[in-house]
Structures are given as C-alpha cells and as structure tokens.
Design a protein around this motif. Structure first.
Motif, short mmCIF file in Angstrom:
data_model
loop_
_atom_site.label_atom_id
_atom_site.label_comp_id
_atom_site.label_asym_id
_atom_site.label_seq_id
_atom_site.Cartn_x
_atom_site.Cartn_y
_atom_site.Cartn_z
N THR A 1 0.85 -1.20 -0.07
CA THR A 1 -0.11 0.01 0.17
C THR A 1 0.81 1.22 -0.16
N ARG A 2 2.01 1.21 0.18
CA ARG A 2 2.91 2.30 -0.11
C ARG A 2 4.14 2.08 -1.13
N MET A 3 3.91 2.98 -2.16
CA MET A 3 4.67 2.92 -3.28
C MET A 3 5.98 4.12 -3.19
N TYR A 4 7.07 3.65 -3.48
CA TYR A 4 8.23 4.49 -3.81
C TYR A 4 8.47 4.84 -4.97
N PHE A 5 8.89 6.04 -5.82
CA PHE A 5 9.18 6.44 -6.99
C PHE A 5 10.21 7.46 -7.01
N CYS A 6 10.61 7.96 -8.16
CA CYS A 6 11.27 9.10 -8.19
C CYS A 6 11.42 9.71 -9.71
N ASP A 7 11.79 10.95 -10.07
CA ASP A 7 12.21 11.19 -11.40
C ASP A 7 13.70 11.45 -10.96
N SER A 8 14.49 10.82 -11.92
CA SER A 8 15.92 10.81 -11.59
C SER A 8 16.55 11.97 -11.81
N VAL A 9 15.91 13.05 -12.61
CA VAL A 9 16.62 14.36 -12.85
C VAL A 9 16.53 15.20 -11.53
N THR A 10 15.79 14.91 -10.51
CA THR A 10 15.57 15.49 -9.16
C THR A 10 16.12 14.72 -8.09
N PRO A 11 17.14 15.13 -7.47
CA PRO A 11 17.81 14.10 -6.29
C PRO A 11 16.81 13.87 -5.08
N ARG A 12 15.88 13.16 -5.27
CA ARG A 12 15.12 12.76 -4.17
C ARG A 12 14.23 11.54 -4.60
#
Length: 299
Positions: free
Chosen positions: A166-177
């Motif tokens: 129920t908890r998903m992690y993700f990112c946009d690699s151009v932003t360091p978070r």
C-alpha cells in the motif's frame, strides 16, 4: 551508519545494465542492457551466462506467476517463456499491451511488480531537453493498462513497494529525491505524495530501488558509485560502494545484494579508471534481508 564494498560477479560490460531480478524457482539472475536491446540471464551456481536479443530496448522486466517473464519493451508489454528458449538468441514474444502508442517521444523505463499480482512502470521522456513527458502506469491481467495519477516525469525510477503493498516509492531521476505515496492496487489509485528522502550527495541521481524484509529501501545512485540503504524513517543505515560510477538497479537474494551498472556516457579516461563499469556487482550482508520477489499474474 556502516560502509561496505561490492565486488564484481559478472563482467557483462553492459552499455546500460538495469532492472535486475532474482528468480528463486530457477536460481538465476535476469537483467537488461537497455541500449543493446538484450535480456541477460546468469546462473551463479554454474557461472553460465546467456543473452537474448530483442526487437526494441528492454526497459524493465518482472517475474510471472506462471514462470514466464513480463518484458517492458520500448512501446509495449510482452510475455515470454524465456526458460524454454535457452538454445536461442532471440525470444518469442506474446504482446500484452501497447504503451503510449500515440507518443513517439516516450519509452518504457523502470518498473516493478506490486504485491497484488500487478505491474507498475513508468515511461521516459525521449525529448532532448528531457521535458517531463513520461507517465506512470499499472498493468494487470484483469484491467489491462491504467494510468496512475502521478506527476509527469523525465526519467521514472525507484519504483518499489512496502510489505503491505500500500506504500509505493518512486522518483524522477533528474531531481535528487525519492518520493512515496499511498497505493491502491485494486483501483490503480494513488494519494498522499510526499518526499521520502533528499539525496545527501551532490551529483547523485536516484535510480533503481528495492525494499528489504525489514522495510528498508536500497537505492542505486547513478553518478555516485554507491547503493544506499534507507531505514523506513529515511535515515541512512548503510552505504555500499560500487567500483563503477553509474550503478543503476539492485535486488536482494538471501543475504546478497546484486547491483547492475552502466558504461554509457563514460569517456575513455573514465572507463580506464573504472573498467568494470557495465558489470554486475554483489555485496554480502551479515544477515538475510531479502524478501520474496513479487510476481505478476499474466493472462
């Protein structure tokens, strides 16, 4: 915080190694060289490695409940019984879904099976200026393709799920978070988007991630030559140094962390300093941290 060093296990020299998975049934590793449009398979017990050529770049992959693999090629999802094709260099593919067929400037990138038999993945912007044209999608055998209501991205990465799914992690690699959100697999809905961690090292880009049996997230950090283990509250617990500046994805098997890496973008001087770039590396933990690998329910 502890530090450790990963060592080379497969000198694959991939242009863009990514998407590594461990299959408990076969006791083998699978990963992709995206730019070479190849699927790789390595058996650690025998040391045997096999590659298949594909008709388009392979951005991500997942284990199927029936033993097949789900393959996310540039503009579509496919299923393939790869183990029945070990004598071949090319794979027979069954199409599951077209992906953003009306947009020639995106391609499938990172993806992971969720905890409920589905597959979540993102599409990467192919625009020269990396404008955020990519989107996140869920695929299930029941509903097919459904877009997730997440912000548009340039380079989607770090997709993984906690033990409850129920908890998903993700990112946009151009932003360091790295971000996280609530995820409802049944309705393909997301909510409560928030920052999980801001990367602490200048020049590091978040890439592929995996969540371990203790709820900690391991993130391969492109440009930083390291994999970082974050506790559920975001604190850094461990840093694993990789003798390649561009680690790209990681997976856990038993007490071992496996890591892919890339050579793309490295000039001759950088490759002379880091000749193992593009290989698969491993780090052995002091205890078993792997959890069961999620599998996709395929039609």
């Amino acid at each position: 915080m502890t530090t450790a060093l990963a060592t080379l296990v497969v000198d694959s020299r991939c242009a863009l190694g990514e998407g590594i998975l461990w299959c408990d049934r076969r006791r083998v590793l699978y990963w992709t060289d995206i730019l070479a449009a190849e699927l790789w398979r390595h058996d650690p017990d025998s040391g045997h490695t096999h590659t298949w050529s594909l008709p388009a770049p392979l951005g991500c992959l997942a284990l199927g409940e029936d033993g097949r693999l789900l393959l996310g090629l540039a503009k579509g999802l496919y299923a393939s019984d790869v183990e029945a094709q070990l004598s071949s260099r090319e794979l027979s593919l069954d199409k599951l879904a077209d992906v953003e067929a009306d947009d020639p400037m995106t391609r499938i990138n990172d993806g992971r099976a969720d905890r409920h038999g589905g597959f979540v993945f993102g599409t990467k912007s192919e625009h020269a200026d990396l404008r955020p044209a990519g989107r996140f999608h869920q695929y299930t055998a029941t509903h097919g393709l459904r877009e997730l209501a997440l912000p548009r991205v340039a380079i989607p990465n770090s997709i993984c799920f906690d033990a409850t799914g129920t908890r998903m992690y993700f990112c946009d690699s151009v932003t360091p978070r790295i971000l996280h959100c609530s995820y409802d697999a049944a309705t393909a809905s997301v909510s409560d988007i928030a920052v999980f961690v801001d990367l602490d090292l200048t020049g590091a880009e978040p890439d592929g991630s995996i969540v371990d049996a203790e709820g900690a997230l391991w993130n391969a950090q492109w440009g930083a030559g390291r994999v970082v283990r974050y506790l559920p509250d975001g604190r850094i617990d461990r840093i694993v140094a990789v003798p390649a500046p561009q680690p790209s994805c990681c997976v856990l098997h038993d007490d071992t962390l496996y890591i892919t890496s890339a050579r793309v973008g490295l000039d001759a001087a950088a490759l002379a300093m880091h000749p193992l770039s593009g290989g698969v590396f491993a780090h052995r933990n002091e205890r078993r941290l792997a959890r069961d690998i999620d599998r996709v329910r395929l039609p």
